[in-house]
Enzyme design. Structure first.
Site, mmCIF file in Angstrom:
data_model
loop_
_atom_site.group_PDB
_atom_site.id
_atom_site.type_symbol
_atom_site.label_atom_id
_atom_site.label_comp_id
_atom_site.label_asym_id
_atom_site.label_seq_id
_atom_site.Cartn_x
_atom_site.Cartn_y
_atom_site.Cartn_z
ATOM 1 N N GLU A 59 0.831 -1.211 0.000
ATOM 2 C CA GLU A 59 0.000 0.000 0.000
ATOM 3 C C GLU A 59 0.867 1.263 0.000
ATOM 4 O O GLU A 59 0.597 2.239 0.697
ATOM 5 C CB GLU A 59 -0.968 0.003 1.192
ATOM 6 C CG GLU A 59 -1.878 -1.216 1.265
ATOM 7 C CD GLU A 59 -2.856 -1.340 0.103
ATOM 8 O OE1 GLU A 59 -3.046 -0.374 -0.657
ATOM 9 O OE2 GLU A 59 -3.432 -2.433 -0.044
ATOM 10 N N GLN A 100 1.129 3.633 -1.946
ATOM 11 C CA GLN A 100 0.488 4.887 -2.362
ATOM 12 C C GLN A 100 0.201 5.796 -1.175
ATOM 13 O O GLN A 100 0.111 7.010 -1.314
ATOM 14 C CB GLN A 100 -0.796 4.622 -3.159
ATOM 15 C CG GLN A 100 -1.985 4.141 -2.348
ATOM 16 C CD GLN A 100 -2.044 2.628 -2.197
ATOM 17 O OE1 GLN A 100 -1.118 1.917 -2.563
ATOM 18 N NE2 GLN A 100 -3.147 2.124 -1.674
#
Length: 189
Positions: free
Chosen positions: A84, A86
């Site tokens: 994850e 991002q």
């Protein structure tokens, strides 16, 4: 030679499963792997990376103001892997870039949000990563999915809102641009 890698894909493209399989391969060869996950991702609970196919592993949670370099010093390893990615800050990605001069750093995450805008961490990874790889998935029509469409609890497409809605009751589907455009036009009528 150490590198910063960014492996990105839409929702349900098996990013976490890929991460966990690569982790396993490194560990089988005797490497120590540090797994990191931004604390904003609370789907599987704290301190665990879990794939939809059932693979899972403990990880270190990264909070918004945490120093990745400090976490790495507290948890030394040969390789850093981030799920994850991002949700990382620009500063955290900059730290991973510096670490990647001496250790492989492999990040997995979404490229863009439900409004087709880059996430802060993904943007910085695109700017700095030495290796970019798309993990492909398909739309229900069979075309290559490139959009993470967000739906409310009633199955209605959401086209406006906060980039990350913690605690929301959204569901995401990977879609091609054609199916997404058609559905978006229906919503906007």
């Amino acid at each position: 030679m150490a590198k910063l890698y960014f492996k990105y894909g839409c929702m349900n493209s098996s990013k976490s499963a890929n991460l966990l399989m690569i982790k396993h391969n490194y560990e089988e060869q005797g490497f120590k792997v540090l797994l990191l996950k931004p604390a904003i991702d609370v789907r599987e609970g704290k301190s665990v990376i879990k794939s939809r196919v059932g693979l899972e592993s403990a990880c270190v949670m990264v909070h918004h103001l945490d120093s990745i370099q400090k976490l790495f010093e507290e948890n030394p390893a040969d390789i850093i892997m981030v799920d994850e990615a991002q949700f990382l800050t620009e500063a955290q990605v900059d730290e991973l870039y510096e670490i990647a001069f001496h250790h492989n750093v492999i990040c997995f995450g979404l490229l863009s949000d439900f409004q087709q805008r880059l996430f802060e961490g993904s943007k910085r990874l695109l700017e700095l990563a030495e290796s970019l790889q798309e993990i492909k998935t398909v739309c229900k029509c069979g075309r290559r999915a490139t959009i993470n469409a967000r739906f409310d609890g009633n199955g209605k497409l959401i086209v406006h809102g906060e980039q990350v809605d913690i605690g929301g009751n959204e569901k995401y589907k990977a879609m091609c641009k054609y199916c997404y455009k058609s559905l978006k036009e229906e919503v906007e009528e």
